[in-house]
Design a protein around this motif. Sequence first.
Motif, short mmCIF file in Angstrom:
data_model
loop_
_atom_site.label_atom_id
_atom_site.label_comp_id
_atom_site.label_asym_id
_atom_site.label_seq_id
_atom_site.Cartn_x
_atom_site.Cartn_y
_atom_site.Cartn_z
N ARG C 318 0.86 -1.18 0.00
CA ARG C 318 0.00 0.00 0.00
C ARG C 318 0.89 1.22 0.00
O ARG C 318 2.03 1.17 0.45
CB ARG C 318 -0.83 -0.04 1.27
N VAL C 319 0.36 2.34 -0.46
CA VAL C 319 1.19 3.54 -0.63
C VAL C 319 1.84 3.98 0.68
O VAL C 319 3.03 4.32 0.71
CB VAL C 319 0.33 4.68 -1.22
N ASP C 320 1.10 3.97 1.76
CA ASP C 320 1.73 4.44 2.99
C ASP C 320 2.74 3.44 3.51
O ASP C 320 3.74 3.82 4.14
CB ASP C 320 0.66 4.71 4.05
N GLN C 321 2.55 2.15 3.20
CA GLN C 321 3.54 1.16 3.63
C GLN C 321 4.82 1.32 2.84
O GLN C 321 5.93 1.14 3.36
CB GLN C 321 2.99 -0.25 3.40
#
Lengths: 153, 373, 353
Positions: C318-321
């Motif tokens: 995921r983008v924040d990960q």
Amino acid sequence: MTNEALQQLIATWIPELEFTEAESQFLNIEVPAQHLHALMSQLKSNPETQFDYLFCLSGVDWGEKLGVVYHLESTTHRHIVVVKVATENREEPVFDSVYDIWATAEFHEREVFDFFGIRFNNHPNLKRLFLTEDWIGYPLRKDYEDETNMILL
Amino acid sequence: METEVVHTNFKSEEYFINMGPQHPATHGVLRLLLTIDGEIIKKVEPDLGYIHRSIEKMCERDSYQQIVHLTDRMDYLSANINNEAVCLAVENALQLEIPDRVQVIRTIIGELTRIASHCLWWGVMGMDVGALTTYFYGFRDREMINDIMEETCGARLTMNYNVPGGLMHDIHPNFVKRVKDFVAHFKTKLPEYDRLLTENIIFKKRMIGVGILSKEDAISFGASGPVGRASGYSCDVRIHHPYSAIDKVTFNEALRTEGDTYARYLVRIQEMWESLSIIEQLIDVIPEGEHRVVTNAVIKLPKGEYYQKVETARGELGVYIISTGTKNPYRLKFRSPGFSNLSLLNHIAVGGKIGDLVATMATLDLVIPDIDR
Amino acid sequence: MIQLRITEHIHNWLSGMMSEGAVSIVEMVLIAIVYLTVFAIAGLFLVLLERRVAAWFQLRIGPNRVGFQGLLQTMADAIKLLTKELTGTEKADKFLYNLAPYFVIISALMALAVIPFTKEFHAFDINIGIFFLIAISSIGVIGILLGGWSSNNKFAMIGAMRSGVQTISYELSVGLSLLTMVVITGTLQLSEIIEFQKNGWLIVQGHIPAIIAFMVFMISGTAETNRAPFDMVEAESELGAGFHTEYSGMKFAYFFLAEFINMFIISAIAATIFFGGWLSPFGITESIPELGVFWFLAKTMVLVFLMMWFRWTFPRLRVDQLLTLEWKYLLPINLVNIVLMAVLVWLNLTIRL
């Protein structure tokens, strides 16, 4: 709890209920529309009945009456009861919504509104579910006619 | 005409995105109206009806044998189990004595269908999360089941093998051997699935803690099947309201308590193991006997109301028949599992990110024709 | 030593025909043509390779009908793309919309020019080689952001923003891991780095910190080029196709090709800096330096295969990960690694073969 015990318990709450077991596997309760919400809340909150699972909400066109049939089950006691409510007002049928008791009723009541035209008080978002917004008529009623879409055998 | 959604409390930094009806991640024609703020989802509203075929209205004009054929177009991944539901409802209403052979074969085919549905679910789940190879591995195993179905039932997707009274024809002589071969083969493949996806750290980070559903919410929203069981709610119809030959076998119910997407994933993997165990218990002891009880050509149910529940791969399917004694039902209502499972999407997706929404929807395992009927 | 001296011969031949200035210009044009050809052929070959490798992982065969084992498949796709209608939106900013693909192509070509294929096949051997490489790859980001913004499309812009953030974050890790190796060699010039590796590949010379730097470089390199598992921005199961939603035909082909060439460049840099570039292992064919092309390509292809393997096995982050991985994990590891490498060099603990 057996059907007789349930019948005895529930009959003490509201006097105008009618009970029948004929032609059905479960105990059927017929309730007038004004007591519907009270009966449903009691059925869920009373610890001896505890009907916390509403597994089927169907609209039925009984011919002269329009009604809704609720199938309730308790996940702790594992007994099943059927509640029926009906109205003779085919122009503007209105019942109380049970969305605040069981959250699954939201979509089921929208479906009943879509196909039968029955309105529900206190419903958060009562609009058609499957058919488009500008559809005229309520298809699952017995007097629905539609030459283009209905094929009769 | 397009469905207009009027937002009265629309803040200026939120915007509004349409997901579907043609979209690789919504399995079927589902349109989701998302209100998002940056990457966070504020509201999810499903728009249904793209594949509504008015099955319930058609059932009021069709005979009971014809209704069975309509049911496997609803949830086409558990087609056999859907057929079984209507057949059982009719047989219980007519109080027919169904031979043991029929019951055992129905159970075996039902469990095979469940495994096939979960194989497809696993393949598509990996694809949604980004592991594009899992799709092929899942389908490779599903093909074996489809070949068995084609030989015995005659079709790969819409089988219609169950009829009111029994089975349409007896099983093929190769059936037992092929099912045993499949069970042996699949037992070596399930650990492969685990190595590829279940233990992968990226997968776990995408799934753990995402889309949490509590037990009270699961019961209130009417969640059933693996969605409910992952939240600790014991809802397996095969245990609480057994039908066919299920009470002759012993199996465990796959229950977990966390209620997040990883729990739902693990519940389905465990269900595949349990289905394999059920098939193994039954495949060697199919009793001899008739494969069909003769009914009238025109079936008329006695006056009354009948309800039958079965456990499909998605959850609890209910068939509610009101009959006035004629050859068509007065009213037939299908309580589909996907319908209730979809209603909790707004509840669990709000506050998460779009990537989480895709993962959550993959584990809810929705088949839209089941919802739209 | 056998030296073919191709460049000397061509230079002498041309000098005999025209003046010095004209010779320089003609040579430059020739070199540009050679590199464009390399670029095109590499692009074509890599696309086909990706499809065959993907098919191999997925238990199927992949394109093998068009030409021998499918070698002409990408040509056929390119011809199809050329004949497609160049759809553009009305409200798109015409100039920027047309300019954006060229940024990514130009940055990829310039990076290609600095990489040493073998001793003589090295177009631009400046003394700040690595620094130049890192700087050039930063220009590619502009193309992405321009493409997304000028399309006048909500989804394309979201995709472009996410992609831009991702690329900018991971450039840091790429640069720092390369700097770790510069600490051993003491020079930024690529040909000298390869000369340095005649005493053993840098990944062997630097042992532990070099291995860590290599792993960080591969992870960041995959993230730089927006490839899986870091391809959330162009993920097909998400919203649209990311920043190149509004592009079709040849312009789309530019973005697509540039992604593959970037993958090749990352692998080429890793092969040059960590694995000895065009040097043969243990000096087997040292007498024929022209065979260096073969060794270089072999090493690069192994690393390209590794990147393709990542793509078809792992789910997406995921983008924040993604960003958490960079800023909270890779960057601190990198900084500690540089210190470790510096200590190693100071105490003369590097392995010399």
